[in-house]
Design a protein around this motif. Sequence first.
Motif, short mmCIF file in Angstrom:
data_model
loop_
_atom_site.label_atom_id
_atom_site.label_comp_id
_atom_site.label_asym_id
_atom_site.label_seq_id
_atom_site.Cartn_x
_atom_site.Cartn_y
_atom_site.Cartn_z
N ILE A 168 0.88 -1.18 0.00
CA ILE A 168 0.00 0.00 0.00
C ILE A 168 0.91 1.22 0.00
O ILE A 168 1.37 1.68 1.05
N LYS A 169 1.19 1.74 -1.19
CA LYS A 169 2.21 2.77 -1.35
C LYS A 169 1.65 4.15 -1.69
O LYS A 169 2.40 5.12 -1.74
N TYR A 170 0.36 4.24 -1.90
CA TYR A 170 -0.24 5.52 -2.32
C TYR A 170 0.10 6.64 -1.33
O TYR A 170 -0.10 6.50 -0.12
N GLY A 171 0.63 7.75 -1.85
CA GLY A 171 0.93 8.91 -1.04
C GLY A 171 2.06 8.74 -0.05
O GLY A 171 2.22 9.55 0.87
N SER A 172 2.88 7.71 -0.21
CA SER A 172 3.98 7.45 0.71
C SER A 172 5.23 8.21 0.29
O SER A 172 5.70 8.07 -0.85
N GLY A 173 5.79 8.97 1.23
CA GLY A 173 7.02 9.69 0.94
C GLY A 173 8.21 8.77 0.74
O GLY A 173 9.24 9.19 0.22
#
Length: 198
Positions: A168-173
């Motif tokens: 779950i990588k959405y919006g991950s810095g």
Amino acid sequence: MKHLTFVMALAAMMSLAFTTPVEKAAAYKVDVAGSTVKWTAYKVTGKHFGKINLKSGALEMSKTKLSKASFEVDMTTLTVEDISGEWADKLKGHLISDDFFSIEKFKTAKFVSTKIAPNGKPNGFSVTGDLTIKGITKPITFDVVVKNEAGKVTGTAALKVDRTNYDIKYGSGKFFQGLGDKAIYDEFDLEVTLVAAK
């Protein structure tokens, strides 16, 4: 010979007298209606929270010692509770999409303990086990407080989960640059309360 027999018998009795009785563990079924799973996710500009319904769960415990724990949640029941109306519907739609939990494909998530030991706190245990989200299983360790009273077991735990471990990588810095205030933190919290009876 009689003296030796007497000594051996005395030693056996002393051994029994000072042996700590082994507590027998019993199985408890989780009351899914009386138990709760709360989630909280964080972003640069704030946070969101809601609940997920339990599908099933089980505990194994003696009077004072927890030996096994497992639970499964129904991801299709995910709710958003910090906002309402259209914005809540939009956020829920995003969370159940492939950007996050892909609930159409993965309708449940589950935890199964692999090791439990007292953590030195009153009624406290350190629990290690396998957490499965989106079909991906990763180990996790957290503390739990368990009370066994009048045939009912209540366990409470706070889990901190790194969503990127479950694709779950959405919006991950960690994976995307220049997000600014659009960034979503990788870790989210689960507050789990399990109420179970024999």
